[in-house]
Design a protein around this motif. Structure first.
Motif, PDB file in Angstrom:
ATOM      1  N   CYS A  64      30.671  -0.936  -8.772  1.00 59.48           N
ATOM      2  CA  CYS A  64      32.037  -1.100  -9.258  1.00 59.48           C
ATOM      3  C   CYS A  64      32.959  -1.496  -8.116  1.00 59.48           C
ATOM      4  O   CYS A  64      32.650  -1.269  -6.949  1.00 59.48           O
ATOM      5  CB  CYS A  64      32.544   0.176  -9.932  1.00 59.48           C
ATOM      6  SG  CYS A  64      32.656   1.610  -8.853  1.00 59.48           S
ATOM      7  N   GLU A  65      34.074  -2.080  -8.487  1.00 60.00           N
ATOM      8  CA  GLU A  65      35.153  -2.410  -7.564  1.00 60.00           C
ATOM      9  C   GLU A  65      36.457  -2.279  -8.311  1.00 60.00           C
ATOM     10  O   GLU A  65      36.534  -2.631  -9.488  1.00 60.00           O
ATOM     11  CB  GLU A  65      35.002  -3.837  -7.014  1.00 60.00           C
ATOM     12  CG  GLU A  65      36.077  -4.227  -6.021  1.00 60.00           C
ATOM     13  CD  GLU A  65      35.820  -5.568  -5.362  1.00 60.00           C
ATOM     14  OE1 GLU A  65      36.658  -5.962  -4.524  1.00 60.00           O
ATOM     15  OE2 GLU A  65      34.809  -6.236  -5.678  1.00 60.00           O
ATOM     16  N   ALA A  97      35.064   4.974  -5.083  1.00 57.62           N
ATOM     17  CA  ALA A  97      35.993   3.842  -5.180  1.00 57.62           C
ATOM     18  C   ALA A  97      37.397   4.330  -5.548  1.00 57.62           C
ATOM     19  O   ALA A  97      38.392   3.863  -4.979  1.00 57.62           O
ATOM     20  CB  ALA A  97      35.491   2.819  -6.188  1.00 57.62           C
ATOM     21  N   ILE A 127      35.483  -0.894  -3.075  1.00 56.66           N
ATOM     22  CA  ILE A 127      34.124  -0.581  -3.506  1.00 56.66           C
ATOM     23  C   ILE A 127      33.789   0.808  -2.963  1.00 56.66           C
ATOM     24  O   ILE A 127      34.540   1.359  -2.155  1.00 56.66           O
ATOM     25  CB  ILE A 127      33.115  -1.661  -3.063  1.00 56.66           C
ATOM     26  CG1 ILE A 127      33.085  -1.818  -1.544  1.00 56.66           C
ATOM     27  CG2 ILE A 127      33.427  -2.993  -3.755  1.00 56.66           C
ATOM     28  CD1 ILE A 127      32.013  -2.785  -1.029  1.00 56.66           C
ATOM     29  N   ALA A 155      27.439  -3.051  -4.725  1.00 52.92           N
ATOM     30  CA  ALA A 155      28.225  -1.998  -5.382  1.00 52.92           C
ATOM     31  C   ALA A 155      28.109  -2.105  -6.896  1.00 52.92           C
ATOM     32  O   ALA A 155      27.934  -3.192  -7.447  1.00 52.92           O
ATOM     33  CB  ALA A 155      29.693  -2.090  -4.963  1.00 52.92           C
ATOM     34  N   LEU A 201      28.714  -7.686  -6.985  1.00 48.45           N
ATOM     35  CA  LEU A 201      29.781  -7.191  -6.122  1.00 48.45           C
ATOM     36  C   LEU A 201      29.285  -7.066  -4.689  1.00 48.45           C
ATOM     37  O   LEU A 201      28.074  -6.971  -4.447  1.00 48.45           O
ATOM     38  CB  LEU A 201      30.278  -5.836  -6.641  1.00 48.45           C
ATOM     39  CG  LEU A 201      30.888  -5.892  -8.041  1.00 48.45           C
ATOM     40  CD1 LEU A 201      31.096  -4.503  -8.602  1.00 48.45           C
ATOM     41  CD2 LEU A 201      32.195  -6.670  -8.006  1.00 48.45           C
ATOM     42  N   GLN A 248      29.566   6.367  -7.560  1.00 46.60           N
ATOM     43  CA  GLN A 248      30.218   5.225  -6.929  1.00 46.60           C
ATOM     44  C   GLN A 248      31.658   5.048  -7.411  1.00 46.60           C
ATOM     45  O   GLN A 248      32.541   4.726  -6.619  1.00 46.60           O
ATOM     46  CB  GLN A 248      29.392   3.960  -7.156  1.00 46.60           C
ATOM     47  CG  GLN A 248      28.098   3.985  -6.344  1.00 46.60           C
ATOM     48  CD  GLN A 248      27.535   2.608  -6.094  1.00 46.60           C
ATOM     49  OE1 GLN A 248      28.135   1.588  -6.430  1.00 46.60           O
ATOM     50  NE2 GLN A 248      26.368   2.569  -5.480  1.00 46.60           N
TER      51      GLN A 248
END
Length: 127
Positions: free
Chosen positions: A118-119, A55, A34, A116, A112, A51
């Motif tokens: 996105c991951e 990541a 993340i 977050a 998440l 972000q």
């Protein structure tokens, strides 16, 4: 079976009972990354572009610590809080991949860790 735990200060420390990655029989199985700043452990603020950039930098740090390059990623799984961010996420993701990009899944609409946006998790051939 040959296994080795991967640890690097260049990527965020695990925030739970898991390791950054594990190398098993020539493949790195990296834990999901993340957008945490590895220096502070804090979430990078900003939109999906900011972000996703952090990541992907974290993924690149793990791949580098394993002694290989992003070109050797064979599978990526991406999670997006908002599937509407798919196009913007892809713009950042594409900067890190060559024309022979890995197989990939992208799942949207998920909550998440730490809020977050996105991951990203990867499986990488390390030889």
């Amino acid at each position: 079976m040959s296994t080795r735990v991967l640890n690097t200060e260049k990527a965020p420390k695990a925030i739970g009972p898991y390791v950054q990655g594990k190398i098993v029989n020539g493949f790195l199985f990296a834990s999901g990354q993340i957008p945490l700043d590895p220096a502070t452990g804090e979430m990078v603020q900003g939109d999906i572009t900011a972000q996703a950039e952090q990541a992907m930098q974290n993924v690149a740090a793990l791949v580098g610590a394993a002694g290989t390059t992003m070109d050797n990623i064979v599978k990526a799984t991406c999670y997006l809080k908002n599937i509407e961010d798919f196009a913007a996420f892809n713009e950042v993701y594409a900067k890190y991949m060559d024309e022979d990009a890995p197989a990939r899944s992208c799942i949207g609409g998920v909550d998440l860790p730490k809020g977050a946006l996105c991951e990203i998790e990867v499986v990488v051939y390390v030889g």
